[in-house]
Enzyme design. Structure first.
Site, short mmCIF file in Angstrom:
data_model
loop_
_atom_site.label_atom_id
_atom_site.label_comp_id
_atom_site.label_asym_id
_atom_site.label_seq_id
_atom_site.Cartn_x
_atom_site.Cartn_y
_atom_site.Cartn_z
N ASP A 71 0.74 -1.21 0.05
CA ASP A 71 -0.20 0.11 0.07
C ASP A 71 0.78 1.36 -0.07
OD1 ASP A 71 -2.83 0.89 0.75
OD2 ASP A 71 -1.56 2.49 1.56
N ASN A 83 -2.35 12.72 -4.01
CA ASN A 83 -3.53 13.40 -4.73
C ASN A 83 -3.89 14.64 -4.54
OD1 ASN A 83 -3.90 11.16 -6.53
ND2 ASN A 83 -5.27 9.72 -5.27
N HIS A 105 -5.00 14.15 -9.30
CA HIS A 105 -5.13 12.58 -9.41
C HIS A 105 -4.22 12.19 -10.62
CE1 HIS A 105 -8.22 12.01 -6.72
NE2 HIS A 105 -8.71 13.15 -7.02
N ASP A 145 -2.14 8.69 -10.67
CA ASP A 145 -2.12 7.84 -11.67
C ASP A 145 -0.77 7.51 -12.49
OD1 ASP A 145 -4.97 7.84 -11.48
OD2 ASP A 145 -5.27 8.79 -13.42
N GLU A 188 -4.85 2.04 -4.44
CA GLU A 188 -3.27 2.13 -4.12
C GLU A 188 -2.65 0.80 -3.82
OE1 GLU A 188 -4.58 4.23 -0.44
OE2 GLU A 188 -5.34 4.00 -2.33
#
Length: 283
Positions: free
Chosen positions: A160, A168, A173, A177, A203
């Site tokens: 994680d 973010n 975002h 990504d 994530e």
């Protein structure tokens, strides 16, 4: 088509028997004509009739056997087309000559190849994460089922990204990504070909390491964690990216669900312990 439709009352469910019946009748026309002629003239030649009868019966038997054999590829092509419609894979397709049956078999070959390729594309699309390009959860489970068949030692790891929501929020975002895609590539580059990596969701990433002990898996994940922490090319400007990881042993696919829950609990412990670390419950 007209003759075909007009003769459907003969054996409606068997095209082969219909052809054999028509051929059977056609072969007996000379015998019937001879009998009618001799009956009309009143001059019976029994030796001629007997010879013609035997020859007709022999020709009928050989003709029907030959027609049955010639129609076999058509029946086989029909079964293959039914299998293709049901989504089954065709292992071996016979090759025909440059005639009607050969063209039929060629058409079945093309249909089988296109169907197999389409199925593979659909399966791949269903089992791949569209953002990162690696397996999704479904792809991970399908691959794990194959890998864990007959295995005795394996380890499942859940990864994680630390503070992903903050990344973010601070950078947008799109940057998040890019980070997910970059980390997916780092994970796959760091693993063996026999290992399975997937985006588990959000994530989180999942990794299955077959034929691996917990100590070995921990070393692998620690090296990956250190590599990622020092990587300045993950798409987040001037900010170190770290992740937390939980490990759990798994010995069969039936145990994978419980092992994943155990790895998730270890991941939670790693998060609570300060992040940027690899945890194994009980150690």
């Amino acid at each position: 088509m007209r003759f075909y439709q007009a003769t459907t009352f003969l054996f409606p469910r068997s095209y082969e028997r219909r052809i054999l019946f028509v051929c059977f009748g056609a072969v007996h026309i000379p015998l019937i004509a001879c009998i009618v002629l001799q009956a009309a003239t009143g001059h019976w030649q029994l030796d001629t009739l007997l010879t013609l009868l035997v020859a007709t019966l022999a020709g009928t038997v050989m003709g029907l056997a030959a027609i049955h054999a010639l129609l076999a590829p058509v029946g086989q092509a029909t079964l293959m087309l039914q299998a293709i419609q049901m989504g089954e894979r065709i292992q071996a397709i016979p090759q025909g000559a440059d005639d009607l049956v050969g063209r039929l078999l060629s058409g079945v070959t093309i249909a089988a190849n296109e169907s197999a390729a389409r199925i593979e594309r659909l399966v791949d699309a269903a089992e791949r994460d569209p953002l990162t390009g690696i397996r999704n959860r479904r792809g991970f489970l399908d691959s794990a089922e194959q890998v864990l068949r007959g295995r005795s030692n394996a380890v499942v790891a859940l990864i994680d990204i630390d503070h992903f929501k903050r990344i973010n929020d601070d950078f947008g975002h799109d940057t998040g990504d890019v980070l997910l895609k970059s980390l997916a590539r780092r994970i796959e580059d760091h693993l063996r070909r026999s290992d399975i990596a997937a985006r588990w969701g959000g994530e989180e990433f999942a990794v299955l390491l077959p034929d691996t002990t917990l100590d070995e898996a921990r070393l692998v994940m620690e090296r990956l964690r250190a590599t990622v922490a020092l990587d300045t090319d993950l798409g987040v400007e001037d900010r170190a990216v770290t992740f937390s990881c939980g490990l759990a042993p798994v010995r069969s696919f039936a145990q994978l669900g419980d092992a994943t829950k155990q790895a998730d609990a270890a991941l939670y412990a790693a998060k609570n312990g300060g992040r940027n670390q690899v945890q194994i419950l009980g150690l």
